[in-house]
Design a protein around this motif. Structure first.
Motif, mmCIF file in Angstrom:
data_model
loop_
_atom_site.group_PDB
_atom_site.id
_atom_site.type_symbol
_atom_site.label_atom_id
_atom_site.label_comp_id
_atom_site.label_asym_id
_atom_site.label_seq_id
_atom_site.Cartn_x
_atom_site.Cartn_y
_atom_site.Cartn_z
ATOM 1 N N LYS A 2 0.810 -1.267 -0.169
ATOM 2 C CA LYS A 2 0.098 0.191 0.106
ATOM 3 C C LYS A 2 0.988 1.360 0.090
ATOM 4 O O LYS A 2 1.996 1.356 0.800
ATOM 5 C CB LYS A 2 -0.879 0.249 1.609
ATOM 6 C CG LYS A 2 -1.378 -1.275 1.366
ATOM 7 C CD LYS A 2 -2.820 -0.866 2.425
ATOM 8 C CE LYS A 2 -3.835 -2.275 2.542
ATOM 9 N NZ LYS A 2 -4.874 -2.452 3.745
ATOM 10 N N SER A 6 -2.022 5.594 -3.069
ATOM 11 C CA SER A 6 -3.090 4.297 -3.580
ATOM 12 C C SER A 6 -4.111 3.929 -2.621
ATOM 13 O O SER A 6 -5.520 4.220 -2.757
ATOM 14 C CB SER A 6 -3.024 2.701 -3.563
ATOM 15 O OG SER A 6 -2.386 2.954 -2.112
ATOM 16 N N VAL A 7 -3.919 4.485 -1.063
ATOM 17 C CA VAL A 7 -4.735 4.666 0.073
ATOM 18 C C VAL A 7 -5.700 5.779 -0.265
ATOM 19 O O VAL A 7 -6.965 6.064 -0.016
ATOM 20 C CB VAL A 7 -4.247 4.309 1.185
ATOM 21 C CG1 VAL A 7 -5.155 5.022 2.585
ATOM 22 C CG2 VAL A 7 -3.580 3.436 2.055
ATOM 23 N N GLU A 43 -5.412 2.902 8.401
ATOM 24 C CA GLU A 43 -4.455 2.245 6.563
ATOM 25 C C GLU A 43 -3.545 1.948 6.241
ATOM 26 O O GLU A 43 -2.935 0.545 5.934
ATOM 27 C CB GLU A 43 -5.615 2.489 5.894
ATOM 28 C CG GLU A 43 -5.957 1.827 4.274
ATOM 29 C CD GLU A 43 -6.295 0.838 5.013
ATOM 30 O OE1 GLU A 43 -6.043 -0.374 3.668
ATOM 31 O OE2 GLU A 43 -7.673 0.550 5.555
#
Length: 219
Positions: A2, A6-7, A43
């Motif tokens: 990640k 992208s998050v 995240e």
């Protein structure tokens, strides 16, 4: 693996209104980065600088502006005829074993009077009928033994002809309805076919709704 980019992208994609506003450049990216930072850090499982989130948002907004709007605007420029009808009444009945028979009788009346407006849609439990108010008494008489759950008057319809490409481009309806929502337009009903849709609004909002849809052709 990640990444911050992208998050951030996944976060924005889950919020359609935010995604559209970001694509149009009407959001303060620094303020937005502070708001989303806790979720991004959770995240990723690590601390993230606000500046890194801002950079991800900048790259994302530029990309979204092209991807989310280019094909949609191309289709909207080809919007066809826009038809407005006023003095309409909306009836909602519960579905019953006899309701189709009553609707057939109503259609016979409509066919004898080509000047009146009529449209209908059926769900699992409800049947919706929109007619010119000159047919109000006819509907009430034909459906007198049916359960009417709602009747609304002083409505107007706007019917929009879309190009055939609308079925191949995602987001067309969202783009249109978003603009109407931004103008404070309350959609009383939405009825659609493959290349055409009709919205029902209160009479006092029809002018603004018509202008909003017409202006889409000038984007």
């Amino acid at each position: 693996m990640k990444t911050i980019s992208s998050v951030v992208e996944q976060y924005i994609k889950k919020k359609p209104f935010l995604q559209s506003a970001l694509a149009q450049g009407i959001i303060n990216l620094t303020s937005l980065s502070r708001i989303v930072k806790p979720e991004i850090e959770e995240e990723l499982g690590k601390e993230v600088r606000n500046g890194a989130i801002v950079m991800a948002l900048k790259r994302l907004s530029g990309d979204m502006e092209f991807r989310a709007t280019h094909r949609i605007i191309k289709v909207l420029k080809e919007i066809g005829e826009i038809t407005v009808r006023s003095s309409l009444t909306d009836f909602t009945f519960l579905v019953s074993d006899s309701i189709l028979e009553n609707q057939t009788e109503l259609l016979e009346t409509v066919n004898r009077n080509k000047d009146v407006f009529y449209t209908s849609s059926r769900g699992v439990n409800e049947l919706n009928i929109v007619v010119s108010n000159t047919l109000d008494d006819t509907v009430e008489q034909l459906f007198k033994n049916e359960k009417c759950t709602q009747k609304s008057e002083n409505l107007s319809s706007i019917t929009v002809k879309l190009p055939a490409e609308n079925t191949q481009v995602p987001g067309i309806y969202y783009f249109i309805f978003q603009r109407l929502a931004w103008e404070g337009i309350v959609l009383y009903e939405v009825i659609s076919t493959t290349n055409e849709f009709t919205i029902l609004v209160n009479d006092d909002q029809v002018d603004v709704a018509f202008k909003t849809i017409k202006d889409l052709k000038m984007l």
